[in-house]
Enzyme design. Sequence first.
Site, PDB file in Angstrom:
ATOM      1  N   HIS A 122      -7.046  -0.679   5.620  1.00  0.00           N
ATOM      2  CA  HIS A 122      -7.211  -1.559   6.789  1.00  0.00           C
ATOM      3  C   HIS A 122      -8.625  -1.525   7.366  1.00  0.00           C
ATOM      4  O   HIS A 122      -9.243  -2.563   7.585  1.00  0.00           O
ATOM      5  CB  HIS A 122      -6.237  -1.168   7.904  1.00  0.00           C
ATOM      6  CG  HIS A 122      -4.818  -1.059   7.460  1.00  0.00           C
ATOM      7  ND1 HIS A 122      -4.257  -1.945   6.579  1.00  0.00           N
ATOM      8  CD2 HIS A 122      -3.839  -0.181   7.780  1.00  0.00           C
ATOM      9  CE1 HIS A 122      -2.991  -1.600   6.373  1.00  0.00           C
ATOM     10  NE2 HIS A 122      -2.718  -0.530   7.087  1.00  0.00           N
ATOM     11  N   LYS A 166       0.853  -1.182   0.000  1.00  0.00           N
ATOM     12  CA  LYS A 166       0.000   0.000   0.000  1.00  0.00           C
ATOM     13  C   LYS A 166       0.895   1.240   0.000  1.00  0.00           C
ATOM     14  O   LYS A 166       2.036   1.138   0.444  1.00  0.00           O
ATOM     15  CB  LYS A 166      -0.904   0.003   1.224  1.00  0.00           C
ATOM     16  CG  LYS A 166      -0.163   0.370   2.519  1.00  0.00           C
ATOM     17  CD  LYS A 166      -1.087   0.783   3.623  1.00  0.00           C
ATOM     18  CE  LYS A 166      -0.320   1.535   4.672  1.00  0.00           C
ATOM     19  NZ  LYS A 166      -1.006   1.859   5.870  1.00  0.00           N
TER      20      LYS A 166
END
Length: 491
Positions: free
Chosen positions: A241, A149
């Site tokens: 997340h 990410k």
Amino acid sequence: MANPGGSFSFDIVVFGATGDLSLRKLLPALFLRDAAGQLEPDARILGAARQPLPQAEFRALAAQALDRHLPAGAFDKDVWARFEARLEYLALDVEQPEDYAKLAKWLRLDCGQVTVYYLAVAPRFFGPICRQLGAAGLNLPCARVVLEKPIGKDSASAKAINDAVGAVFPEEQVFRIDHYLGKETVQNLMALRFANSLFEPIWHRGVIDHVQMTVAENIGVEKRGGYYDQSGALRDMVQNHLLQLLCLVAMEPPVAFEADAVRDEKLKVLQALHRIGERDVAIKTVRGQYSAGAVNGGAVPGYAEEVERPETSTETFVVVKAEIENWRWAGVPFYLRTGKRLPQRRSEIVIQFRPVPHLIFPGASRDVVANRLVIRLQPDEGISLHMMAKVPGPGGLRLRQAPLNLSFAETFQDRQPDAYERLLMDVVRGNPMLFMRRDEVEAAWHWVEPILAGWDAQGDAPKHYTAGSWGPSAAIGLIERDGRTWHEDMR
Ligand code: NAD
């Protein structure tokens, strides 16, 4: 490729091998898997990064990183001797086509094993690296490319990265890591929901009042200020997340425990999220930025001082009231909260059930609190079910809330492996279950983007909160306006 004992032969090329992620997470994870006997004798690790570095120096850097980042007592001299021999280094500028010819010489091109390209570099390099790998003929059928990410900073940039990678590697060879999905407790969410008959019948709007998800960090931006200031909490934590956690809590039971069956259900949740636009952003979100304060007894500077940009308006804290528009969850808000420089490092999911429909304890009615299921992701991973119980003894019926506590550390005495250990071996095994599919990433951006646009249109700066507090008071106001309160740790 795999022997019956479950060990693997592979070549892994870590692009960005001298960087923080590689030294702090990837090399320790590979070492621990080697110690566990999962690496075949011919498995090899190639560190690739821009700076010229003699082989011996790279190995010394790795030894130093293991010393610093392995769990206490995990270093073993014999394993190190084996591991060190696997480590090689290649000075490679990812933007120089001729450097890929050097890489080709190191690789085993006959595909007798899996080849992993781990891109631990800035996302702007993802497309160029894949293009160069393709141009050099290194997009082997046995290759898997791992992307860290952030995948972009909005829908358009995420799509551009995915297009560039997808032009060289088909989707089944692309593994987008969200390390939260590798955490034992996060995987346990699926076991909790789908290996117990207890919860599924009550897992809906009829019984659940709301859900809270908190990912709290007590650290500041550390050395990542340059990246973070361009990103902020919504992009850095919520887009990936927190939305992944929300999907696991909210998804329908998949038809099978298989990668695409699970990812199809997660995608449906993302598609059902109510879009928060300019009109709602002021009531459904709060963003904050920490100012100087104290965390764990130590004085810390404010965010703007840390990133040396007094005018910065990047948020280090965010609350979003997310709503899922489907039959199971209509009317059940999911309050997502994350921030830096909060009082504790704590990640948890709180499932708040509705109150009992009718009270038969007139004298104790004020003591009756609705049930709560608390899933602790870190620290002290476990699950607590907060129930009402009678206080023992005579003197009338007195009630008190008490937790039924499952601590993973106490129940399963084994060491809890780090998420990267699990995820790296899943890449080698070719199991994409815990990785994000392209459409999931893009759907998540699709939801996040109008919030960012709404903030821009509003033009006001994030609210300040003192480092060491639980965020700006507006974060409490947001949930209290709905007649609810944030869960406080009650273990
Ligand atoms: P870093 O800045 O510490 O390391 C970057 C690495 O890339 C270094 O090894 C550097 O030599 C190499 N590099 C830079 N330009 C290069 C070039 N032109 N050619 C070859 N190598 C080059 O970064 P990091 O913190 O390790 O992060 C790497 C990636 O992982 C980023 O995308 C980051 O967002 C992501 N990530 C990092 C963490 C973390 O905990 N550090 C967590 C999640 C995601």
